[in-house]
Design an enzyme around this catalytic site. Structure first.
Site, mmCIF file in Angstrom:
data_model
loop_
_atom_site.group_PDB
_atom_site.id
_atom_site.type_symbol
_atom_site.label_atom_id
_atom_site.label_comp_id
_atom_site.label_asym_id
_atom_site.label_seq_id
_atom_site.Cartn_x
_atom_site.Cartn_y
_atom_site.Cartn_z
ATOM 1 N N ARG A 218 0.849 -1.188 0.000
ATOM 2 C CA ARG A 218 0.000 0.000 0.000
ATOM 3 C C ARG A 218 0.887 1.240 0.000
ATOM 4 O O ARG A 218 1.950 1.243 0.648
ATOM 5 C CB ARG A 218 -0.891 0.020 1.241
ATOM 6 N N HIS A 266 -1.392 1.286 -9.730
ATOM 7 C CA HIS A 266 -2.157 0.366 -8.866
ATOM 8 C C HIS A 266 -3.032 -0.585 -9.708
ATOM 9 O O HIS A 266 -4.248 -0.596 -9.575
ATOM 10 C CB HIS A 266 -3.018 1.170 -7.872
#
Ligand code: GLV
Length: 303
Positions: A218, A266
């Site tokens: 993350r 992402h």
């Protein structure tokens, strides 16, 4: 019992079909809900604002692998994250791509290519490269097995050390021992209070000099400025990132323009709608049978 899907129009059709075939009650949007008391499950990336509308809600099902972005849920409402072989396989593919890119000096060759430079550098055998994986859950384990089968020497670190065939594993307090032997460090950790900001100056300093970084955890786990300092000081040679801080990464961010860094937006995994719906069905059935919920998130632990 009914599931409310709070998601994109493309998913509605596939989820609608899967639920119809399974004979389970399904609402494709909040507007379709006539009796909110019927809604026992909500599948979403982010839940609808007002969950108090659904007095019989028993579980929220996050449609991704991570649920760190979820707001607090009402007391007694369980949280499940999607466990699906497709997610695990997609992230594995991206990580293998990134490890190979760093192992075979792709950032350097891409940079040379912008100048039409035909210059070769020494190539190393995979078996001489140690890849350290931070986060040995289902995805980390799959990545470790795949890279091991490609001859890399694989190390794994997780909060509680795990025994995995062919992988040298380390537990929470032996982070330094693990880092000192990771020529390419792979971030696959969930975001928790313990992992927020974990990729910092101190951690990079503990890697072998000239290490590579692959980050698919993350964005909030890494201080992007620490990465820049580690690259500029030669402590890190190159990095490939699928998650950044912030996201989206602004167009004028230094990382886009730095030839030592490859950024993808992402895209490591996108949940296949069919698999997501099957996971949700499994959660509903487990709840009905009083069995453990698949993908149940331990909110205290954070994943
Ligand atoms: C994506 O990052 C996910 O959590 O599925």
């Amino acid at each position: 019992m009914a599931l409310l899907l709070h998601s994109t129009p493309e998913r509605r059709e596939i989820w609608g079909r899967v639920f119809a075939e399974a004979g389970e009650l399904f609402f494709a949007t909040e507007a379709e809900v006539t009796d909110p008391e019927e809604v026992t499950h909500i599948a979403c990336w982010i839940p609808p604002n007002d969950l108090s509308r659904y007095p019989n809600l028993s579980a929220v099902i996050g449609v991704g692998a991570g649920t760190d972005h979820m707001p607090p849920l009402p007391e007694g409402v369980a949280l499940s994250r999607t466990v699906a072989p497709g997610i695990e396989a997609m992230v594995r593919d991206w990580v293998v791509l990134a490890v190979l890119a760093l192992h075979r000096d792709l950032p350097l060759y891409l940079d040379q290519a912008t100048r039409g430079e035909w210059v070769t550098h020494k190539t190393r055998l995979a078996r001489t490269r140690r890849v350290g994986i931070m986060g040995m859950g289902r995805i980390g384990t799959l990545v470790a097995q795949t890279l091991g089968a490609m001859d890399f020497e694989v190390l794994g670190w997780s909060r509680a050390a795990k025994a995995i065939d062919g992988v040298e594993t380390f537990g929470g307090d032996d982070l330094d021992g693990f880092l000192s032997r990771s020529d390419i460090l792979v971030g696959l950790l969930p975001l928790t209070d313990d992992t927020r900001g974990i990729l910092d100056d101190r951690l990079f300093a503990r890697l072998p000099r000239g290490a590579g970084l692959v980050q698919a955890g993350r964005g909030a786990q890494m201080d992007m400025e620490a990465l820049r300092r580690a690259l500029n000081g030669g402590q890190l040679l190159a990095a490939m990132l699928d998650v950044t801080d912030p996201e989206p990464l602004p167009p004028d961010h230094w990382a886009w323009a730095d030839p030592r860094v490859i950024v993808t937006p992402h895209i490591g995994a996108q949940t296949d709608a069919e698999e997501g719906a099957q996971h949700a069905l499994a959660v509903i059935r487990a709840g009905r049978e009083g069995a453990p919920l698949p993908g149940l998130v331990d909110r205290a632990r954070g994943y």
